[in-house]
Design an enzyme around this catalytic site. Sequence first.
Site, PDB file in Angstrom:
ATOM      1  N   LYS A 262       0.860  -1.193   0.000  1.00 54.43           N
ATOM      2  CA  LYS A 262       0.000   0.000   0.000  1.00 54.43           C
ATOM      3  C   LYS A 262       0.887   1.231   0.000  1.00 54.43           C
ATOM      4  O   LYS A 262       1.704   1.428   0.900  1.00 54.43           O
ATOM      5  CB  LYS A 262      -0.900   0.006   1.243  1.00 54.43           C
ATOM      6  N   ASP A 267      -2.615  10.253   3.506  1.00 55.46           N
ATOM      7  CA  ASP A 267      -3.998   9.837   3.751  1.00 55.46           C
ATOM      8  C   ASP A 267      -4.702  10.875   4.628  1.00 55.46           C
ATOM      9  O   ASP A 267      -4.630  10.820   5.857  1.00 55.46           O
ATOM     10  CB  ASP A 267      -4.010   8.458   4.437  1.00 55.46           C
ATOM     11  N   LYS A 274      -9.968  13.022   8.196  1.00 57.22           N
ATOM     12  CA  LYS A 274      -9.436  12.649   9.512  1.00 57.22           C
ATOM     13  C   LYS A 274      -9.358  13.886  10.414  1.00 57.22           C
ATOM     14  O   LYS A 274      -9.279  15.007   9.912  1.00 57.22           O
ATOM     15  CB  LYS A 274      -8.015  12.086   9.349  1.00 57.22           C
ATOM     16  N   ASP A 344     -12.185   7.062   4.034  1.00 54.72           N
ATOM     17  CA  ASP A 344     -10.933   6.859   4.763  1.00 54.72           C
ATOM     18  C   ASP A 344     -10.509   5.381   4.762  1.00 54.72           C
ATOM     19  O   ASP A 344      -9.378   5.063   5.129  1.00 54.72           O
ATOM     20  CB  ASP A 344     -11.082   7.374   6.202  1.00 54.72           C
ATOM     21  N   ARG A 348      -7.798  -0.524   1.243  1.00 51.33           N
ATOM     22  CA  ARG A 348      -8.365  -1.754   0.682  1.00 51.33           C
ATOM     23  C   ARG A 348      -8.883  -1.543  -0.737  1.00 51.33           C
ATOM     24  O   ARG A 348      -8.934  -2.472  -1.530  1.00 51.33           O
ATOM     25  CB  ARG A 348      -9.460  -2.281   1.622  1.00 51.33           C
TER      26      ARG A 348
END
Length: 493
Positions: A262, A267, A274, A344, A348
Site C-alpha cells: 500500500k 492519507d 481525519k 478513509d 483496501r
Amino acid sequence: MDISIQTQLSAAESLDCFICFIDFKQIDHSLQAIQISNRAAIKSIIERGDLKEKAGETLILPMTNIPTIDRLVLIAMDSSNTPDSLFKLMRAIEMVLATLPIARVAITIDPLERFNMIEQASLLISQACVVSSYQSTQFKQQPADQSIELKSVILLSKNQQKALNHSIQYGKAMGSGINYAKCLADLPANRCTPSYLSDQAIALSEKHDNLSVDILDEEALEQLGMHSFLAVSQGSSEPGRFIILNYQGGKKDQAPYVLLGKGVTFDSGGISLKPASKMDEMKFDMCGAASVMGVMSAIADIKPAINIIGVIVSAENMPSGEAVKPGDIITSLSGKTIEILNTDAEGRLLLCDGLTYIERFKPAAVIDIATLTGACVVALGHHRSGLISNNEALQEQLLLLGDQINDRVWPMPMGEAYQEQLKSPWADLANIGGPSAGMITAGCFLSKFAEAYPWAHLDIAGTAWKSAKNKGATGRPVALLTYYLLNQAHLIA
Ligand code: BES
Ligand code: MN
Ligand code: ZN
C-alpha cells in the site's frame, strides 16, 4: 561498509571500539579476545558491579590500556538462552554504534554460540551495523553532529567462518533494504508522491541488472478497469501510479512470489476527513510500499534463485470537488461492485484492484503489506504486525520466521460471521464493516479478491513507524519478508 569475520585481531589493527559480550558465568572466556594484561582489570570492574547482569546492559569504558583500541564496550548477557535475550543484545549493539562516533569496530561473537543460532546472530549483527548508520536529517540546515560513518566491522570468532559469510551478506543486504525503506517512508508527502515512488522504482531497476520495472499511469488503469484504485486517487491532483518491479532469479516458468504494498503517500481520509491532530503521520501511509522497495533492493543484492514480483499501488487520498463521496458505488477490476461508505478506508480499495491484477502472474504466494487499520494498532500495539491469511502453511511460516528474525506477526481469524459485516444493500461489498473487529473486516474484504492463490495480509499500521518524540519509520517488515523469501529459496533453514 566492510564486515568481515576473523579468528583474531592483528596486532596492528587500530579500532575506535571493541565490543565484548559478557557471559557472567564465564567472564574470563568472554574476555578472551582481550590482551591478557588487561583482562584482570576489566574483570574486577565487572565484579564490583559496574555492569548489571541484564541482557543488553551496556558499559562503555572510554579508556583502555590498549594503545590501538579507543573504547571498550561491554554488553551484558543474562542467563537465558531465548531469542528475546539475543535480540536485546542486538539492540544494544545498534544503540552503541548509532550514538558513538565509531568508524572501525570489532565484536566478539563466540559468547553468542550458546543461543544455538549463531548464523541468525551474525545476520542480525550485520543488519544492526548497517541500520545503526541510518540518518534522517536531510532537511536540516545544520548537518547532524555525528558525521563519522561506520566503515569497518570485524566479527571475531574461533569457528564456523565459512557458513557465517553468507549470514553477513544477508544481514548487510537486509540492513540496506531496511534503511532504504526508512528513507522513503520518512520523506514528507510533498516530496514523496506516487510519481516520486515510481521514479525511485525506475532508479532501483537501473541500479540492478536483475530488476526490471513497469509503471502504469492512470490512463492505463482506466483502460484496465481499475475503478476502485481510481476512486481513491481521483480527489488528488497528484496522479496515482501502479508500479511493478520484477526480479527474475529462477526459471522463466517458475511461479513467482508476489509482494503487494500500500503506497498512500498521504492519507487525509478524503471526504471522510481525519481529525487534524497527528494528521502529519499519515505521510507514513506508504510504509507498505516502502517495505516492498526495501525487500526488492535486498533481494537484488542477495540474488536468490526464485522469481519475485513487487507491486505497489500508490495514490494520495485527498478531499476535493472531484473526490469520491461516501455512498458512491464503483466497479472494481474484479467486476465486484463496492459501496464506499467511508472514504478513509481507502487502502483496501487500492489493494483489491492490485490483488485482482496480480492473478495474471499465477503466483506461488502473495503477501500484501499495508498500514491498513487503526484497529490493528489497538489490538496488537507496536510489537507485532497483524496477519490474516487464507493458507495455514503460509501463516505458520510467517509466524515462525518473524519470531526468528525479530520482526514479529500475530494471526487473526476470518470467517463468515465477520464477512457478514461487509454486506451492502446496494453493492456486492461495503468498504467498511462497522466499528468492531476493524482489522479483521479489512482482511475479510481483501480476502474476497485473493481467492486465486495462497495469500497473506500484513497490517503494519502499528509496527512500520514510531510516533511522538522519536517519530520515524522502522523499516518493518523488510527483515521478515526478505527472510521469508530466502527461506523459500532454501538459502536459510
Ligand atoms: N491509513 C489508515 C490506517 C491507520 C490509522 C494507520 C492510524 C495508522 C494509524 C487507513 O487508511 C484508515 O484510515 N483506516 C480507517 C478505517 C476505517 C475508516 C474503517 C481506520 O483505521 O480508522
Ligand atoms: Mn484512511
Ligand atoms: Zn490509509
